[in-house]
Design a protein around this motif. Sequence first.
Motif, mmCIF file in Angstrom:
data_model
loop_
_atom_site.group_PDB
_atom_site.id
_atom_site.type_symbol
_atom_site.label_atom_id
_atom_site.label_comp_id
_atom_site.label_asym_id
_atom_site.label_seq_id
_atom_site.Cartn_x
_atom_site.Cartn_y
_atom_site.Cartn_z
ATOM 1 N N ASP A 265 0.760 -1.139 0.048
ATOM 2 C CA ASP A 265 -0.134 -0.054 -0.133
ATOM 3 C C ASP A 265 0.852 1.396 -0.039
ATOM 4 O O ASP A 265 0.374 2.396 -0.257
ATOM 5 C CB ASP A 265 -0.982 -0.084 1.307
ATOM 6 N N LEU A 266 2.229 0.933 0.429
ATOM 7 C CA LEU A 266 3.066 2.164 -0.088
ATOM 8 C C LEU A 266 3.050 3.314 -1.118
ATOM 9 O O LEU A 266 2.989 2.730 -2.154
ATOM 10 C CB LEU A 266 4.537 1.999 0.495
ATOM 11 N N THR A 267 3.030 4.327 -0.999
ATOM 12 C CA THR A 267 2.825 5.313 -2.047
ATOM 13 C C THR A 267 4.239 5.967 -2.084
ATOM 14 O O THR A 267 4.537 6.719 -3.232
ATOM 15 C CB THR A 267 1.837 6.167 -1.953
ATOM 16 N N ALA A 268 5.165 5.834 -1.160
ATOM 17 C CA ALA A 268 6.525 6.570 -1.174
ATOM 18 C C ALA A 268 7.634 5.841 -0.380
ATOM 19 O O ALA A 268 7.323 5.080 0.445
ATOM 20 C CB ALA A 268 6.426 8.009 -0.658
ATOM 21 N N VAL A 269 8.672 5.901 -0.919
ATOM 22 C CA VAL A 269 9.843 5.302 -0.170
ATOM 23 C C VAL A 269 10.725 6.290 0.128
ATOM 24 O O VAL A 269 11.397 6.722 -1.015
ATOM 25 C CB VAL A 269 10.361 4.060 -0.678
ATOM 26 N N LEU A 270 11.395 6.662 1.404
ATOM 27 C CA LEU A 270 12.543 7.409 1.642
ATOM 28 C C LEU A 270 13.903 6.646 1.767
ATOM 29 O O LEU A 270 13.483 5.640 2.614
ATOM 30 C CB LEU A 270 12.064 8.409 3.041
ATOM 31 N N CYS A 271 14.651 6.787 1.435
ATOM 32 C CA CYS A 271 16.092 5.988 1.504
ATOM 33 C C CYS A 271 17.306 6.870 2.196
ATOM 34 O O CYS A 271 17.318 8.213 1.800
ATOM 35 C CB CYS A 271 16.387 5.496 0.127
ATOM 36 N N THR A 272 17.854 6.216 3.108
ATOM 37 C CA THR A 272 18.873 6.986 3.733
ATOM 38 C C THR A 272 20.361 6.892 2.905
ATOM 39 O O THR A 272 21.159 7.445 3.406
ATOM 40 C CB THR A 272 19.044 6.413 5.115
ATOM 41 N N THR A 273 20.292 6.254 1.616
ATOM 42 C CA THR A 273 21.345 6.365 0.636
ATOM 43 C C THR A 273 20.831 6.415 -0.695
ATOM 44 O O THR A 273 19.884 5.668 -0.885
ATOM 45 C CB THR A 273 22.385 5.342 0.954
ATOM 46 N N ASP A 274 21.555 7.221 -1.596
ATOM 47 C CA ASP A 274 21.114 6.974 -2.840
ATOM 48 C C ASP A 274 21.304 5.447 -3.549
ATOM 49 O O ASP A 274 20.575 5.096 -4.460
ATOM 50 C CB ASP A 274 22.271 7.806 -3.804
ATOM 51 N N SER A 275 22.031 4.805 -3.088
ATOM 52 C CA SER A 275 22.417 3.393 -3.499
ATOM 53 C C SER A 275 20.793 2.557 -3.059
ATOM 54 O O SER A 275 20.490 1.831 -3.961
ATOM 55 C CB SER A 275 23.296 2.548 -2.632
ATOM 56 N N MET A 276 20.462 2.764 -1.838
ATOM 57 C CA MET A 276 19.198 2.364 -1.694
ATOM 58 C C MET A 276 17.972 2.743 -2.390
ATOM 59 O O MET A 276 17.235 2.013 -3.023
ATOM 60 C CB MET A 276 18.591 2.534 -0.193
ATOM 61 N N ALA A 277 18.173 3.900 -2.887
ATOM 62 C CA ALA A 277 16.998 4.637 -3.770
ATOM 63 C C ALA A 277 17.311 4.029 -5.138
ATOM 64 O O ALA A 277 16.115 3.763 -5.880
ATOM 65 C CB ALA A 277 17.166 5.981 -3.614
ATOM 66 N N LEU A 278 18.118 3.792 -5.686
ATOM 67 C CA LEU A 278 18.606 3.153 -7.027
ATOM 68 C C LEU A 278 18.047 1.736 -7.019
ATOM 69 O O LEU A 278 17.545 1.161 -7.987
ATOM 70 C CB LEU A 278 20.088 3.214 -7.047
ATOM 71 N N GLY A 279 18.244 0.902 -5.760
ATOM 72 C CA GLY A 279 17.638 -0.440 -5.876
ATOM 73 C C GLY A 279 15.985 -0.193 -5.778
ATOM 74 O O GLY A 279 15.467 -1.122 -6.463
ATOM 75 N N VAL A 280 15.394 0.790 -5.239
ATOM 76 C CA VAL A 280 14.007 0.771 -5.544
ATOM 77 C C VAL A 280 13.453 1.243 -6.790
ATOM 78 O O VAL A 280 12.652 0.713 -7.621
ATOM 79 C CB VAL A 280 13.517 1.985 -4.512
#
Length: 366
Positions: A265-280
């Motif tokens: 149900d999530l509409t957004a993901v906040l990541c504490t590193t860009d590497s994590m965000a690139l994974g998303v």
Amino acid sequence: MVKRARSRGTLASLAAELGVSRTTVSNAYNNPDQLSAQLRQRILAAAHARGYPGPDPMARSLRTRRVGSIGVLLTEDLTYAFEDAASVDFLAGMAAATHGSDSSLTLIPAGPSETDASALVGRAVVDGVVVYSVAEGDPHLSAACARHLPLVVCDQPTGIDTLPFVGIDDRAAIRPAARALVEAGHRRIGILAIRLQREHQDGPVDRATLPQAALHVQRDRVLGALDEFAAAGIDPAQVPVITRHINDHANCFSAARELLETHPDLTAVLCTTDSMALGVLEYARDHGISVPEELSVTGFDGIRNALILGLTTVIQPNKEKGTAAGRMLLSLIDAHLADQPPPDPPPRQILPTTFHAGRTVAPPRD
């Protein structure tokens, strides 16, 4: 008939042959700006002809009390220093700080294991050490302090008032990214973070232990985001947080999969590193999830690949951080070799961060 090997020249014999002082010969190698170009070339040519390799660096270090190298203590495997983009930028900054200083860099890759910390750090032949992002109470930090060499902590831990420090305010720095999600209208938000504890942990974060997490960089980024969400009326207890011990491609992708498949149900993901965000972003692409129309994503670091892809992120000055830490350490080494007392209080430098709006945040579809 066996020919006798030709004896190699020495600094003293070369000086006598050329009719100059031993200091002049030494300057041809160590302080070339002290000699004319013609004299230096004559000395080097004569040394080459006699097989003289130059002054013994070990003898020079004993005489000057300077090894000519500064250490960078990494509590990661050595490959991480060359694969993690933020670490690469940091080391580039360290290299820039040493340019023209007659000092090289020595990487001390302690790795995530804590075995033989004293032996590993104790073997490093360096004039001083930059300790790069370790947990409070880490044995490698204790081993580095025990050598009584000039030392600078970068990133973490921040709470040791007796040690020089370079870093950022992580808890405040991440709030603009969290605010961007809130202002876009998101209320169902998840968080991805890398290592929070020295012990290996992958999966959901125990909210009760979060405020005491040993690695405060990630802890403060998570808490800063939760602060912003709470201010907007979002219950922090309803925000899922998933962590991975290692910040590499495989772990970042698997963290994204775990978060999005257990919380569809999530509409957004906040990541504490860009590497994590690139994974998303990769997971979303593979599963036909449109970013930002169906899922908004934010990162943290400002690495080159993230900026090229238009990621909404917080840019921290990784290269400038390395330069500041290197320069601070070199200054402390100079004072130490001059038998000057260490500065009281120790120097502390907090660098600014910048929010980059990017193109990966939009209002939730519903």
